[in-house]
Design an enzyme around this catalytic site. Structure first.
Site, PDB file in Angstrom:
ATOM      1  N   SER A 162     -53.347 -23.947  31.944  1.00  0.00           N
ATOM      2  CA  SER A 162     -53.142 -24.704  33.250  1.00  0.00           C
ATOM      3  C   SER A 162     -51.649 -24.245  34.242  1.00  0.00           C
ATOM      4  O   SER A 162     -51.657 -24.618  34.737  1.00  0.00           O
ATOM      5  CB  SER A 162     -52.888 -26.352  32.797  1.00  0.00           C
ATOM      6  OG  SER A 162     -54.586 -26.357  32.271  1.00  0.00           O
TER       7      SER A 162
ATOM      8  N   GLU B 251       1.127  -1.393   0.004  1.00  0.00           N
ATOM      9  CA  GLU B 251      -0.226  -0.036  -0.096  1.00  0.00           C
ATOM     10  C   GLU B 251       0.553   1.170   0.021  1.00  0.00           C
ATOM     11  O   GLU B 251      -0.222   2.227  -0.640  1.00  0.00           O
ATOM     12  CB  GLU B 251      -1.231   0.199   1.496  1.00  0.00           C
ATOM     13  CG  GLU B 251      -2.085  -1.352   1.197  1.00  0.00           C
ATOM     14  CD  GLU B 251      -3.318  -0.762  -0.093  1.00  0.00           C
ATOM     15  OE1 GLU B 251      -2.925   0.545  -0.121  1.00  0.00           O
ATOM     16  OE2 GLU B 251      -3.166  -1.664  -0.364  1.00  0.00           O
TER      17      GLU B 251
END
Length: 800
Positions: free
Chosen positions: A480, A200
């Site tokens: 229930s 780079e």
């Protein structure tokens, strides 16, 4: 003849005069033009200088102010290792994998481990916990029969307790979906810096932001290739482009890039620039989350911190700078490999690698993790709960920018087991019941009974899918599952109700305020007459529950539900007595946590501690337990819920956990078989499971056939601890003749042993109880007349 003097030519004189007159006439104009030019030049310098000051201010604010919005990072609970800890070989292997530890032959450095049967050698990482820093260390862990049987350090000295660092399970990032794991310059591996320089910016440490030689070299390379093969931008220019500017291509943007690069280089050191670049560069996309910086990329692609990567791995990350999507190693592995090898070759050319290292690194596989989403994205449902609890104490911008560290209660191993139990269980049910594949959905919540810590949260059959969270947001009638609360309210009045009290299970008709008649029915469409309360709960008789509920009052039942932890408003309708109450699984888990803890409610929590970006404690989430219902009544209900599993509607759970295994549970089924519920608890876990359909259509499954198998599958894999509670003060045990509810004695026919609140036991005694139990002659006569029946009767009495 005298010569005449020459006369001056008047025309020439006139021309000069004309020029002088013209020059004199134009002089003011020239002076005005020069003044204008000088003024324009000065103005241009001032404007340019002002613009430079403006750019410099932008640079200063970005570098010295809040440079990035750093998300809050969320961690699971740390795995605690000690002698006797319930940790299996499979669990420890999984936990190390989630942490990103490498399995090697001989561990020599941090985050490495090896295994020989039940013996593990582990090099841990250092980690800053909420109560201090734990250094890296070398451990030897021995496991047998699902428990730790030995724990020692590198010198063989026994250790009392060691915590593995918690796994990162998620992050809370800002609206623009950028995520980072910030790294400092000293944390950047040298081979990463070398790779960046090689491909780079070779002259990064020599130029001043712009590199003319680099531009010329790139231009020449591009001309020779006939296309763009090399860029001339420096690392500083790339940082400026990503950090400050838009991606547009224009001469003005390029000029700004050059100017700002020069400013950055003038104001900051090379190390500061390199650090900023390493944290800003774009390196991938995870769904709608942008991956910025090498720190996060290391975790995203390799599931390890950047400092633990090797040169061929950092070379792959550097290769992604050119095009993260084009060189995506998961989607385009061959492209990524070629790009990585090119980076390694450039490192070799610049002398960073020798020929042997180059060949070795180029021959290695990419080594990226198999999943596109790391461990931190497998728990979206739990992260939703964390966000909701954090919202009570933090602003959204604090969570998405301040870099907080949030330590939670999630158990990764239990979460994995539960998610698999849900997925496999639903497929099994659909196959055996011949239901349409993929239509059933489920949710599971698992908490600790004593502290109310949420250890598991499964929001659907696809646990890793960040969609509708049924554990938090699916509000369905609980059926229930409400009955334990109803009978708890009744048992809180021991002078009126005990487990032996005979309750009426006969048809009932109730006129509602609007004039309608409500006439519920039992599931089996039968009325069972007068039955003991414990059996009414075990068999989940609806009519008995309605009679008891109407006797003590609907409001009393509602008050008990609130005391157990239900926070929503409950309308006082009689149908509440049979569970016509929409709750989310997380709310039901709170209700059963209070029962399992003996009446002590611990508000369910998913967060333990929060640290700031510097590792300093920011806020504690202490345990807040208080008694909200009578401990004696809660104990009696827990005992009755064990009977539900032994002989009642949840009897099939013994297939999963073993006959006689002490566990409490309750099934729940709603009208038209639309919802299947199961809630249960052992000594160490409380879990609630819901099964149904998102469109609320009937699923034709009761609680015992839908939700219960998922509970059983998960609890068997997690080795649920059996219940063995100590009765609270004020509990006494008595032998009762079950059918009559009178006092009896051990050995009497039909006698069972039940707990009572002290002094609430029946006053009447059965005939056998009056005699204090069968005498010796009675037992001999029984044995001679019907030995098989007598033996069976005694076994039945003892088994109950």
């Amino acid at each position: 003849m005298a010569r005449q003097p020459k006369r001056r030519r008047k025309p020439a004189t006139r021309k000069k005069s004309t020029r002088r007159r013209k020059a004199a006439a134009h002089a003011p104009r020239r002076r005005a033009w020069w003044r204008w030019l000088l003024g324009a030049l000065v103005l241009g310098v001032l404007l340019f200088g002002g613009y430079l000051l403006y750019l410099s201010q932008q640079v200063r604010v970005a570098f010295e102010g809040k440079r990035w919005a750093v998300p809050a990072r969320v961690y699971a609970r740390p795995l605690e290792l000690y002698e006797g800890a319930p940790v299996s070989v499979a669990q420890l292997r999984y936990e190390l994998t989630v942490l990103g530890y490498r399995k090697v032959r001989r561990p020599r450095k941090g985050a490495e481990w090896s295994q020989a049967r039940g013996r593990f050698i582990i090099h841990t990482r250092p980690f800053v916990f909420w109560d201090g820093e734990q250094p890296a260390r070398r451990l030897t862990v021995r496991i047998a029969s699902g428990r730790v049987i030995g724990l020692s350090d590198a010198a063989g000295r026994p250790l009392d307790l060691v915590r593995l660092e918690p796994a990162e399970i998620g992050s809370i990032y800002p609206a623009h979906k950028e995520d980072r794991v910030l790294v400092r310059r000293e944390d950047l591996p040298e081979h990463l810096v070398q790779a960046l320089l090689a491909v780079e910016d070779r002259r990064f440490f020599e130029h001043h932001g712009v590199d003319p030689r680099g531009i010329a070299r790139a231009l020449w390379a591009n001309l020779r290739a006939g296309r763009t093969v090399q860029g001339g931008s420096t690392l500083t220019q790339q940082l400026v482009k990503n950090f400050f500017l838009t991606p547009e291509r224009s001469l003005w943007r390029k000029l700004n890039e050059v100017l700002m690069a020069l400013i950055v280089e003038a104001r900051y050191s090379k190390d500061e620039i390199l650090e900023a670049y390493a944290n800003e560069i774009f390196l991938g996309q995870d769904g709608d989350r942008a991956i910025h910086g090498f720190g996060l990329a290391a975790r995203f692609y390799f599931n390890r911190p950047l400092t633990e990567l090797q040169p061929h791995e950092t070379a792959l990350l550097v290769g992604l700078v050119k095009g993260a999507s084009y060189y995506n190693p998961r989607r385009h592995p061959e492209r990524a490999r070629k790009r990585r090898n090119l980076v390694l070759e450039q490192m070799h050319r610049l002398g960073f690698l020798d020929a042997r290292q180059l060949r070795a690194y180029q021959a290695r596989p990419l080594g990226v993790s198999a999943r596109g989403h790391g461990p931190q994205h497998r728990y979206p449902a739990f992260i939703q709960l964390v966000r909701r609890q954090l919202a009570r104490d933090y602003r959204e911008e604090d969570l998405t920018s301040e870099g907080l560290h949030v330590f939670t209660t999630l158990d990764p191993w239990a979460q994995k087991v539960a998610a698999e139990a849900v997925a496999k269980g639903l497929r099994r049910i659909e196959k055996t019941r011949r239901l349409p594949a993929g239509r059933l959905q489920a949710a599971m919540v698992m908490v600790t009974p004593d502290q109310g810590e949420v250890r598991v949260l499964v929001g659907g059959r696809r646990a890793g899918y960040a969609g509708f969270n049924r554990a938090l947001d699916a509000h369905r009638p609980i059926g229930s599952l409400v009955k334990p609360a109803l009978y708890l309210a009744a048992l809180s009045e021991p002078q009126r109700y005990t487990l032996a009290t005979l309750v009426d299970d006969s048809p009932v008709r109730i006129e509602l305020p609007n004039g309608d008649l409500w006439s519920p029915d039992n599931f089996d469409h039968q009325a069972h007459g007068r039955v003991p309360l414990h059996r009414a709960l075990a068999q989940s008789y609806n009519l008995a529950a309605v009679h008891v509920g109407m006797d003590i009052g609907v409001q009393r039942v509602i008050d008990t539900l609130h005391a157990l932890g239900v926070e929503r408003e409950i309308p006082p309708y009689p149908s509440v007595l049979l569970g016509a109450l929409p709750l989310a699984p997380i709310e039901v888990a709170q209700l059963y946590q209070t029962i399992a803890a003996g009446g002590f409610r611990a508000p369910l929590r998913a967060i333990r501690e929060v640290l700031d970006a510097d590792g300093q404690p920011l806020q504690r989430y202490p345990l807040a337990v208080r008694r909200t219902v009578d401990p004696v009544a809660a104990f009696l209900v827990s005992e009755a819920l064990q009977e539900v599993v032994r002989e009642g509607t949840a009897k099939s759970l013994q297939r999963w956990l073993g006959e006689g295994f002490a566990v409490a549970g309750k099934t729940g089924t709603t009208d038209d078989l639309r919802d299947s519920w199961f809630a249960g608890f052992g000594a160490d876990r409380v879990a609630v499971v819901w099964v149904g359909r998102d469109d609320n259509r009937p699923i034709r499954l009761t609680g015992s056939r839908g939700a219960l198998p998922l509970f059983g599958r998960a609890m068997r894999a997690l080795h649920l601890q059996a219940l063995d509670p100590l009765p609270p003060t004020g509990v006494e045990y008595h032998w009762i003749e079950d059918d009559s509810g009178m006092l009896s004695a051990e050995g009497c026919e039909g006698a069972i042993r039940l707990p009572f609140a002290a002094g609430s036991q029946p006053r009447l005694r059965s005939a056998c109880g009056e005699r204090g139990g069968p005498g010796v002659l009675d037992l001999v006569a029984e044995a001679l007349n019907a030995p098989g029946a007598a033996a069976q009767s005694r076994r039945l009495a003892c088994s109950r």
